[in-house]
Design an enzyme around this catalytic site. Structure first.
Site, PDB file in Angstrom:
ATOM      1  CG  HIS A 174      89.976  72.519  31.666  1.00  0.00           C
ATOM      2  ND1 HIS A 174      90.459  72.146  30.430  1.00  0.00           N
ATOM      3  CD2 HIS A 174      88.645  72.763  31.485  1.00  0.00           C
ATOM      4  CE1 HIS A 174      89.477  72.171  29.547  1.00  0.00           C
ATOM      5  NE2 HIS A 174      88.363  72.536  30.171  1.00  0.00           N
ATOM      6  CD  GLU A 175      85.686  74.216  33.688  1.00  0.00           C
ATOM      7  OE1 GLU A 175      85.203  75.233  33.149  1.00  0.00           O
ATOM      8  OE2 GLU A 175      85.546  73.075  33.217  1.00  0.00           O
ATOM      9  CG  HIS A 197      87.536  77.457  29.450  1.00  0.00           C
ATOM     10  ND1 HIS A 197      87.796  77.214  28.113  1.00  0.00           N
ATOM     11  CD2 HIS A 197      87.187  76.255  29.990  1.00  0.00           C
ATOM     12  CE1 HIS A 197      87.620  75.922  27.866  1.00  0.00           C
ATOM     13  NE2 HIS A 197      87.263  75.324  28.984  1.00  0.00           N
ATOM     14  CD  GLU A 218      86.457  72.594  26.751  1.00  0.00           C
ATOM     15  OE1 GLU A 218      87.090  72.030  27.672  1.00  0.00           O
ATOM     16  OE2 GLU A 218      85.651  73.523  26.947  1.00  0.00           O
ATOM     17  CG  ASP A 273      92.522  69.917  28.074  1.00  0.00           C
ATOM     18  OD1 ASP A 273      91.854  70.239  29.073  1.00  0.00           O
ATOM     19  OD2 ASP A 273      92.176  69.023  27.274  1.00  0.00           O
TER      20      ASP A 273
END
Length: 462
Positions: free
Chosen positions: A297-298, A301, A376, A380
Protein backbone atom coordinates in the site's frame (compact mmCIF):
# COMPACT_ATOMS: atom_id res chain seq x y z
CA UNK A 1 2.95 41.90 -8.96
CA UNK A 2 0.78 45.00 -9.29
CA UNK A 3 -2.31 43.23 -7.99
CA UNK A 4 -0.51 42.33 -4.74
CA UNK A 5 0.70 45.89 -4.28
CA UNK A 6 -2.79 47.28 -4.84
CA UNK A 7 -4.21 44.77 -2.38
CA UNK A 8 -1.55 45.76 0.17
CA UNK A 9 -2.53 49.44 -0.09
CA UNK A 10 -6.23 48.59 0.16
CA UNK A 11 -5.79 46.53 3.34
CA UNK A 12 -3.53 49.01 5.13
CA UNK A 13 -6.36 51.03 6.70
CA UNK A 14 -5.79 53.10 9.84
CA UNK A 15 -7.73 51.91 12.89
CA UNK A 16 -8.85 48.72 11.10
CA UNK A 17 -9.77 46.20 13.87
CA UNK A 18 -7.29 43.46 12.96
CA UNK A 19 -7.17 42.10 16.51
CA UNK A 20 -10.95 41.64 16.65
CA UNK A 21 -10.89 40.06 13.21
CA UNK A 22 -8.23 37.50 14.16
CA UNK A 23 -9.90 36.67 17.47
CA UNK A 24 -13.21 36.37 15.61
CA UNK A 25 -11.67 33.94 13.10
CA UNK A 26 -10.26 31.84 15.93
CA UNK A 27 -13.53 31.71 17.88
CA UNK A 28 -15.53 30.94 14.72
CA UNK A 29 -13.22 28.03 13.90
CA UNK A 30 -13.49 26.70 17.46
CA UNK A 31 -17.29 26.86 17.37
CA UNK A 32 -17.44 25.24 13.91
CA UNK A 33 -15.17 22.39 14.97
CA UNK A 34 -17.15 22.10 18.20
CA UNK A 35 -20.36 21.54 16.24
CA UNK A 36 -18.62 18.87 14.15
CA UNK A 37 -17.30 17.30 17.35
CA UNK A 38 -20.84 17.09 18.80
CA UNK A 39 -22.04 15.38 15.61
CA UNK A 40 -19.20 12.86 15.90
CA UNK A 41 -19.84 12.34 19.61
CA UNK A 42 -23.34 11.13 18.79
CA UNK A 43 -21.85 8.52 16.47
CA UNK A 44 -19.46 7.49 19.25
CA UNK A 45 -22.45 6.70 21.47
CA UNK A 46 -23.66 3.91 19.18
CA UNK A 47 -23.70 0.46 20.76
CA UNK A 48 -23.36 -1.72 17.65
CA UNK A 49 -20.45 -1.79 15.15
CA UNK A 50 -21.07 -1.11 11.44
CA UNK A 51 -22.48 -4.12 9.60
CA UNK A 52 -19.27 -4.74 7.64
CA UNK A 53 -17.34 -5.15 10.93
CA UNK A 54 -19.82 -7.16 12.96
CA UNK A 55 -18.08 -10.45 12.13
CA UNK A 56 -14.55 -9.07 12.64
CA UNK A 57 -14.87 -7.00 15.83
CA UNK A 58 -16.07 -8.28 19.17
CA UNK A 59 -18.54 -6.25 21.21
CA UNK A 60 -15.85 -5.74 23.86
CA UNK A 61 -13.41 -4.24 21.36
CA UNK A 62 -16.11 -2.05 19.83
CA UNK A 63 -17.19 -0.75 23.24
CA UNK A 64 -13.60 0.06 24.14
CA UNK A 65 -13.06 1.78 20.78
CA UNK A 66 -16.15 3.91 21.32
CA UNK A 67 -15.03 4.79 24.86
CA UNK A 68 -11.56 5.75 23.55
CA UNK A 69 -13.14 7.91 20.85
CA UNK A 70 -15.37 9.69 23.35
CA UNK A 71 -12.42 10.30 25.68
CA UNK A 72 -10.41 11.83 22.83
CA UNK A 73 -13.40 13.94 21.75
CA UNK A 74 -13.84 15.36 25.25
CA UNK A 75 -10.12 16.06 25.52
CA UNK A 76 -10.10 17.77 22.13
CA UNK A 77 -12.98 20.05 23.14
CA UNK A 78 -11.42 21.03 26.47
CA UNK A 79 -7.96 21.44 24.94
CA UNK A 80 -9.43 23.60 22.18
CA UNK A 81 -11.10 25.82 24.76
CA UNK A 82 -7.81 26.05 26.65
CA UNK A 83 -6.13 27.12 23.40
CA UNK A 84 -8.76 29.82 22.86
CA UNK A 85 -8.08 31.19 26.34
CA UNK A 86 -4.35 31.23 25.61
CA UNK A 87 -4.82 33.12 22.34
CA UNK A 88 -7.15 35.66 23.91
CA UNK A 89 -4.72 36.23 26.80
CA UNK A 90 -1.80 36.69 24.40
CA UNK A 91 -3.64 39.36 22.45
CA UNK A 92 -5.55 41.03 25.28
CA UNK A 93 -2.46 41.51 27.47
CA UNK A 94 -0.22 42.48 24.52
CA UNK A 95 2.21 39.63 25.17
CA UNK A 96 3.74 39.88 21.69
CA UNK A 97 5.03 43.50 21.97
CA UNK A 98 6.16 42.84 25.55
CA UNK A 99 8.03 39.72 24.48
CA UNK A 100 9.60 41.59 21.58
CA UNK A 101 10.73 44.39 23.88
CA UNK A 102 12.12 41.89 26.39
CA UNK A 103 14.07 40.14 23.60
CA UNK A 104 15.66 43.42 22.59
CA UNK A 105 16.56 44.33 26.19
CA UNK A 106 18.12 40.89 26.68
CA UNK A 107 20.39 41.35 23.66
CA UNK A 108 21.38 44.89 24.69
CA UNK A 109 22.42 43.63 28.12
CA UNK A 110 24.25 40.44 27.23
CA UNK A 111 25.07 40.31 23.49
CA UNK A 112 27.81 42.08 21.51
CA UNK A 113 26.65 45.10 19.52
CA UNK A 114 26.75 43.26 16.20
CA UNK A 115 24.07 40.85 17.52
CA UNK A 116 21.48 43.48 18.43
CA UNK A 117 19.73 43.92 15.07
CA UNK A 118 16.27 42.73 14.02
CA UNK A 119 17.44 39.30 12.91
CA UNK A 120 19.14 38.51 16.24
CA UNK A 121 16.18 39.90 18.17
CA UNK A 122 13.79 37.83 16.08
CA UNK A 123 15.72 34.65 16.87
CA UNK A 124 15.56 35.33 20.62
CA UNK A 125 11.89 36.28 20.29
CA UNK A 126 10.93 33.07 18.46
CA UNK A 127 12.90 30.82 20.80
CA UNK A 128 11.19 32.50 23.77
CA UNK A 129 7.82 32.17 22.00
CA UNK A 130 8.42 28.43 21.46
CA UNK A 131 9.41 27.98 25.10
CA UNK A 132 6.32 29.80 26.39
CA UNK A 133 4.08 27.75 24.11
CA UNK A 134 5.65 24.53 25.40
CA UNK A 135 5.15 25.58 29.01
CA UNK A 136 1.48 26.48 28.60
CA UNK A 137 0.89 23.29 26.57
CA UNK A 138 2.64 21.07 29.11
CA UNK A 139 -0.45 20.28 31.25
CA UNK A 140 -2.47 19.06 28.27
CA UNK A 141 0.48 17.06 26.90
CA UNK A 142 1.02 15.38 30.27
CA UNK A 143 -2.67 14.56 30.57
CA UNK A 144 -2.89 13.17 27.04
CA UNK A 145 0.20 10.98 27.48
CA UNK A 146 -0.01 9.79 31.07
CA UNK A 147 -3.78 9.80 31.64
CA UNK A 148 -5.73 9.39 28.40
CA UNK A 149 -3.30 7.19 26.44
CA UNK A 150 -2.28 5.35 29.62
CA UNK A 151 -5.90 4.52 30.46
CA UNK A 152 -6.39 2.72 27.15
CA UNK A 153 -3.03 0.93 27.21
CA UNK A 154 -1.19 2.91 24.53
CA UNK A 155 1.38 4.93 26.45
CA UNK A 156 4.81 3.34 26.84
CA UNK A 157 6.70 6.50 27.78
CA UNK A 158 8.26 6.90 31.19
CA UNK A 159 8.36 10.35 32.82
CA UNK A 160 12.12 10.34 32.25
CA UNK A 161 11.73 9.70 28.51
CA UNK A 162 8.99 12.35 28.32
CA UNK A 163 11.28 14.98 29.88
CA UNK A 164 14.25 13.84 27.78
CA UNK A 165 12.21 14.26 24.58
CA UNK A 166 11.29 17.82 25.60
CA UNK A 167 14.94 18.67 26.29
CA UNK A 168 16.07 17.19 22.96
CA UNK A 169 13.31 19.03 21.07
CA UNK A 170 14.34 22.34 22.63
CA UNK A 171 18.01 21.76 21.88
CA UNK A 172 17.07 20.94 18.29
CA UNK A 173 15.08 24.19 18.09
CA UNK A 174 18.06 26.15 19.43
CA UNK A 175 20.32 24.61 16.77
CA UNK A 176 17.99 24.83 13.75
CA UNK A 177 16.00 28.03 14.38
CA UNK A 178 18.83 30.62 14.14
CA UNK A 179 20.14 29.74 10.65
CA UNK A 180 16.69 29.06 9.18
CA UNK A 181 15.12 32.21 10.59
CA UNK A 182 18.17 34.30 9.72
CA UNK A 183 17.94 33.13 6.11
CA UNK A 184 14.18 33.78 6.03
CA UNK A 185 14.52 37.35 7.30
CA UNK A 186 17.64 38.19 5.29
CA UNK A 187 15.89 37.21 2.05
CA UNK A 188 12.90 39.45 2.84
CA UNK A 189 15.14 42.37 3.79
CA UNK A 190 17.44 42.17 0.79
CA UNK A 191 15.15 41.25 -2.11
CA UNK A 192 12.48 43.96 -1.91
CA UNK A 193 8.82 43.57 -2.78
CA UNK A 194 9.46 40.44 -4.88
CA UNK A 195 10.92 38.56 -1.93
CA UNK A 196 8.37 35.75 -2.16
CA UNK A 197 10.05 34.27 -5.27
CA UNK A 198 13.36 33.93 -3.44
CA UNK A 199 11.68 32.81 -0.22
CA UNK A 200 9.90 30.06 -2.12
CA UNK A 201 13.20 28.79 -3.55
CA UNK A 202 14.74 28.97 -0.08
CA UNK A 203 11.85 26.92 1.33
CA UNK A 204 12.14 24.27 -1.39
CA UNK A 205 15.88 23.94 -0.82
CA UNK A 206 15.32 23.73 2.92
CA UNK A 207 12.82 20.87 2.46
CA UNK A 208 15.34 18.87 0.42
CA UNK A 209 18.02 19.57 3.01
CA UNK A 210 15.81 18.42 5.89
CA UNK A 211 14.83 15.26 4.02
CA UNK A 212 18.55 14.52 3.64
CA UNK A 213 19.66 15.14 7.22
CA UNK A 214 16.54 13.81 8.98
CA UNK A 215 17.55 10.12 9.03
CA UNK A 216 21.16 10.97 9.77
CA UNK A 217 21.00 13.66 12.46
CA UNK A 218 17.44 14.05 13.78
CA UNK A 219 15.63 10.72 13.89
CA UNK A 220 18.42 8.95 15.86
CA UNK A 221 17.99 11.52 18.65
CA UNK A 222 14.55 10.10 19.43
CA UNK A 223 14.44 6.55 18.08
CA UNK A 224 16.76 3.71 17.29
CA UNK A 225 16.79 2.41 13.74
CA UNK A 226 18.03 -1.15 13.32
CA UNK A 227 18.50 -3.12 10.10
CA UNK A 228 15.68 -5.57 9.49
CA UNK A 229 16.89 -9.06 10.35
CA UNK A 230 17.45 -11.60 7.62
CA UNK A 231 14.41 -13.75 6.99
CA UNK A 232 11.22 -14.11 5.01
CA UNK A 233 9.95 -10.59 5.77
CA UNK A 234 13.13 -8.92 4.54
CA UNK A 235 13.27 -11.12 1.45
CA UNK A 236 9.62 -10.46 0.56
CA UNK A 237 9.95 -6.69 1.04
CA UNK A 238 13.13 -6.54 -1.07
CA UNK A 239 11.45 -8.64 -3.78
CA UNK A 240 8.46 -6.27 -3.75
CA UNK A 241 10.75 -3.25 -4.06
CA UNK A 242 12.60 -4.84 -6.99
CA UNK A 243 9.33 -5.72 -8.70
CA UNK A 244 8.13 -2.12 -8.46
CA UNK A 245 11.62 -0.69 -9.22
CA UNK A 246 11.49 1.18 -5.93
CA UNK A 247 14.95 2.68 -5.16
CA UNK A 248 15.28 0.95 -1.79
CA UNK A 249 18.51 1.89 -0.03
CA UNK A 250 17.93 0.60 3.50
CA UNK A 251 15.26 -1.35 5.35
CA UNK A 252 14.89 -0.41 9.02
CA UNK A 253 12.96 -1.42 12.11
CA UNK A 254 12.18 1.48 14.47
CA UNK A 255 11.69 1.04 18.21
CA UNK A 256 8.32 2.77 18.31
CA UNK A 257 7.29 0.56 21.24
CA UNK A 258 9.45 2.60 23.64
CA UNK A 259 6.91 5.43 23.44
CA UNK A 260 3.65 3.96 22.23
CA UNK A 261 1.83 0.75 21.40
CA UNK A 262 0.69 2.26 18.08
CA UNK A 263 2.21 0.89 14.88
CA UNK A 264 2.89 2.08 11.37
CA UNK A 265 5.21 1.77 8.37
CA UNK A 266 6.48 4.47 6.05
CA UNK A 267 9.25 5.45 3.66
CA UNK A 268 11.28 8.61 3.21
CA UNK A 269 14.30 9.92 1.34
CA UNK A 270 15.39 11.50 -1.91
CA UNK A 271 13.93 10.26 -5.22
CA UNK A 272 16.92 8.03 -5.94
CA UNK A 273 17.59 6.81 -2.38
CA UNK A 274 14.64 5.65 -0.26
CA UNK A 275 14.48 4.21 3.24
CA UNK A 276 11.63 1.96 4.44
CA UNK A 277 10.87 2.05 8.16
CA UNK A 278 8.70 -0.56 9.89
CA UNK A 279 7.55 -0.15 13.49
CA UNK A 280 8.54 -3.02 15.75
CA UNK A 281 4.96 -3.11 17.01
CA UNK A 282 3.67 -3.78 13.50
CA UNK A 283 6.03 -6.74 13.09
CA UNK A 284 5.12 -8.13 16.51
CA UNK A 285 1.35 -7.98 15.98
CA UNK A 286 1.06 -8.97 12.30
CA UNK A 287 1.79 -11.90 10.05
CA UNK A 288 4.62 -11.51 7.54
CA UNK A 289 2.22 -11.35 4.56
CA UNK A 290 0.22 -8.61 6.29
CA UNK A 291 3.31 -6.46 6.85
CA UNK A 292 4.21 -6.87 3.18
CA UNK A 293 0.64 -5.87 2.25
CA UNK A 294 0.99 -2.71 4.34
CA UNK A 295 4.20 -1.87 2.48
CA UNK A 296 2.55 -2.68 -0.87
CA UNK A 297 0.00 0.00 0.00
CA UNK A 298 2.75 2.46 0.98
CA UNK A 299 4.81 1.78 -2.13
CA UNK A 300 1.60 2.19 -4.12
CA UNK A 301 1.68 5.86 -3.09
CA UNK A 302 5.17 6.11 -4.59
CA UNK A 303 4.40 4.12 -7.75
CA UNK A 304 1.25 6.14 -8.46
CA UNK A 305 3.12 9.42 -8.04
CA UNK A 306 1.22 10.50 -4.94
CA UNK A 307 4.36 11.61 -3.08
CA UNK A 308 5.52 13.67 -6.06
CA UNK A 309 2.09 15.24 -6.49
CA UNK A 310 1.85 16.12 -2.81
CA UNK A 311 5.34 17.64 -2.90
CA UNK A 312 4.29 19.74 -5.89
CA UNK A 313 1.11 20.83 -4.11
CA UNK A 314 3.09 21.76 -1.02
CA UNK A 315 5.40 23.93 -3.16
CA UNK A 316 2.40 25.70 -4.69
CA UNK A 317 0.99 26.19 -1.20
CA UNK A 318 4.26 27.70 0.04
CA UNK A 319 4.34 30.09 -2.93
CA UNK A 320 0.76 31.14 -2.24
CA UNK A 321 1.57 31.78 1.44
CA UNK A 322 4.72 33.80 0.75
CA UNK A 323 3.01 35.80 -2.03
CA UNK A 324 0.11 36.71 0.26
CA UNK A 325 2.52 37.57 3.06
CA UNK A 326 4.01 40.26 0.83
CA UNK A 327 0.60 41.96 1.08
CA UNK A 328 0.82 42.17 4.88
CA UNK A 329 4.55 42.49 5.61
CA UNK A 330 4.41 46.31 5.67
CA UNK A 331 0.82 46.74 6.86
CA UNK A 332 1.09 49.58 9.42
CA UNK A 333 -2.48 49.16 10.69
CA UNK A 334 -1.92 45.46 11.43
CA UNK A 335 1.19 46.10 13.52
CA UNK A 336 -0.38 49.08 15.29
CA UNK A 337 -3.50 47.18 16.35
CA UNK A 338 -1.28 44.67 18.15
CA UNK A 339 0.82 47.26 19.97
CA UNK A 340 3.69 47.70 17.50
CA UNK A 341 3.57 51.42 16.78
CA UNK A 342 7.19 52.34 16.19
CA UNK A 343 8.60 48.96 15.15
CA UNK A 344 7.38 46.52 12.51
CA UNK A 345 9.24 43.23 13.12
CA UNK A 346 8.91 40.97 10.09
CA UNK A 347 8.60 37.80 12.17
CA UNK A 348 5.73 39.29 14.20
CA UNK A 349 4.02 40.26 10.96
CA UNK A 350 4.36 36.68 9.74
CA UNK A 351 2.84 35.28 12.94
CA UNK A 352 -0.13 37.65 12.71
CA UNK A 353 -0.51 36.97 9.00
CA UNK A 354 -0.64 33.22 9.76
CA UNK A 355 -3.61 33.87 12.06
CA UNK A 356 -5.36 35.92 9.37
CA UNK A 357 -4.76 33.11 6.88
CA UNK A 358 -6.48 30.57 9.17
CA UNK A 359 -9.88 30.38 7.42
CA UNK A 360 -8.30 29.98 3.97
CA UNK A 361 -5.93 27.32 5.30
CA UNK A 362 -8.88 25.39 6.74
CA UNK A 363 -10.47 25.31 3.28
CA UNK A 364 -7.17 24.04 1.85
CA UNK A 365 -6.99 21.43 4.62
CA UNK A 366 -10.50 20.27 3.71
CA UNK A 367 -9.58 19.97 0.02
CA UNK A 368 -6.30 18.18 0.86
CA UNK A 369 -8.20 15.66 2.98
CA UNK A 370 -10.47 14.92 0.03
CA UNK A 371 -7.42 14.36 -2.17
CA UNK A 372 -5.66 12.30 0.50
CA UNK A 373 -8.64 9.98 0.91
CA UNK A 374 -8.74 9.51 -2.85
CA UNK A 375 -5.03 8.62 -2.82
CA UNK A 376 -5.62 6.10 -0.03
CA UNK A 377 -8.29 4.31 -2.06
CA UNK A 378 -5.92 4.24 -5.04
CA UNK A 379 -3.06 2.84 -2.95
CA UNK A 380 -5.40 0.16 -1.58
CA UNK A 381 -6.40 -0.75 -5.13
CA UNK A 382 -2.71 -0.88 -6.10
CA UNK A 383 -1.96 -3.40 -3.32
CA UNK A 384 -5.11 -5.31 -4.30
CA UNK A 385 -3.93 -5.57 -7.90
CA UNK A 386 -0.62 -6.98 -6.67
CA UNK A 387 -2.57 -9.83 -5.08
CA UNK A 388 -2.68 -8.63 -1.47
CA UNK A 389 -6.46 -8.27 -1.16
CA UNK A 390 -7.00 -10.59 1.79
CA UNK A 391 -3.73 -9.66 3.51
CA UNK A 392 -4.40 -5.91 3.20
CA UNK A 393 -7.97 -6.23 4.45
CA UNK A 394 -6.78 -8.36 7.35
CA UNK A 395 -4.03 -5.89 8.27
CA UNK A 396 -6.48 -2.96 8.11
CA UNK A 397 -8.86 -4.75 10.46
CA UNK A 398 -6.04 -5.68 12.83
CA UNK A 399 -4.77 -2.11 12.95
CA UNK A 400 -8.32 -0.98 13.61
CA UNK A 401 -8.61 -3.39 16.54
CA UNK A 402 -5.11 -2.71 17.84
CA UNK A 403 -5.53 1.06 17.70
CA UNK A 404 -9.15 1.18 18.92
CA UNK A 405 -9.70 3.45 15.92
CA UNK A 406 -13.04 5.08 15.25
CA UNK A 407 -15.12 2.45 13.49
CA UNK A 408 -17.81 4.80 12.26
CA UNK A 409 -17.89 8.54 11.64
CA UNK A 410 -20.24 11.41 10.96
CA UNK A 411 -19.84 12.37 7.31
CA UNK A 412 -19.26 16.09 8.02
CA UNK A 413 -16.72 15.40 10.78
CA UNK A 414 -14.87 12.86 8.62
CA UNK A 415 -14.84 15.17 5.57
CA UNK A 416 -13.23 17.96 7.58
CA UNK A 417 -10.84 16.01 9.81
CA UNK A 418 -9.96 12.66 8.25
CA UNK A 419 -7.13 12.28 5.75
CA UNK A 420 -7.90 8.54 5.50
CA UNK A 421 -11.21 6.82 4.68
CA UNK A 422 -12.84 4.95 7.54
CA UNK A 423 -12.33 1.19 7.60
CA UNK A 424 -15.82 0.22 6.38
CA UNK A 425 -15.33 2.34 3.24
CA UNK A 426 -11.94 0.78 2.53
CA UNK A 427 -13.19 -2.78 2.99
CA UNK A 428 -16.13 -2.08 0.70
CA UNK A 429 -13.78 -0.73 -1.97
CA UNK A 430 -11.66 -3.87 -1.64
CA UNK A 431 -14.77 -6.06 -2.01
CA UNK A 432 -13.80 -7.73 1.25
CA UNK A 433 -15.63 -10.96 1.93
CA UNK A 434 -14.75 -12.31 5.39
CA UNK A 435 -13.86 -16.00 5.41
CA UNK A 436 -12.65 -16.19 9.00
CA UNK A 437 -12.50 -14.04 12.09
CA UNK A 438 -9.44 -11.77 12.10
CA UNK A 439 -7.25 -12.30 15.15
CA UNK A 440 -4.38 -10.19 16.38
CA UNK A 441 -1.08 -12.00 16.81
CA UNK A 442 0.29 -11.90 20.35
CA UNK A 443 3.71 -12.40 21.82
CA UNK A 444 4.24 -15.89 23.15
CA UNK A 445 4.43 -14.74 26.76
CA UNK A 446 1.19 -12.78 26.38
CA UNK A 447 -0.59 -15.75 24.86
CA UNK A 448 0.30 -17.86 27.85
CA UNK A 449 -1.33 -15.32 30.15
CA UNK A 450 -4.33 -14.42 28.00
CA UNK A 451 -5.45 -17.26 25.82
CA UNK A 452 -7.60 -16.29 22.83
CA UNK A 453 -7.63 -12.58 23.82
CA UNK A 454 -7.08 -9.93 21.15
CA UNK A 455 -4.42 -7.33 21.84
CA UNK A 456 -5.81 -3.82 21.43
CA UNK A 457 -2.76 -1.78 20.49
CA UNK A 458 -1.68 -0.24 17.19
CA UNK A 459 -1.95 2.73 14.91
CA UNK A 460 -4.34 3.78 12.19
CA UNK A 461 -2.06 5.72 9.85
CA UNK A 462 -1.94 3.09 7.12
Amino acid sequence: MDILQRLARFLDRPLFPWKKLIIGFSVAQFLFEGVLGIRQYRVLQKTKPPAVLQHEVTQEVFDKSQAYGRAKAKFSLINGLYGQIQNFAFYHFDILPKLWSWSGDLLLRFAPTRFTGEISQSIVFILAFIFIHQVVSLPSNIYQTFVLEEKFGFNKQTPKLFVTDIIKSNLLAVVLTPPILAGFLAIIKKTGSQFFYYLWLFGAGLQVFMITIYPIAILPLFNKLSPLEEGKLKTDVEDLAKKLKFPLHELHVIDGSKRSAHSNAYFFGLPWKKHIVIYDTLIEKSETEEVVAVLAHELGHWSLGHTTKLFGISQAHFFYIFALFSVFVNNNSLYADFGFHSQHPIIVGFLLFSDILGPADNVIKFLMNILSRRFEFQADAFANNLGYNAELASSLIKLQIQNLSTMDADWAFASYHFSHPILSERLKALNWQPTRKVEVKEKAEESEKKEDTAVTTGRDEL
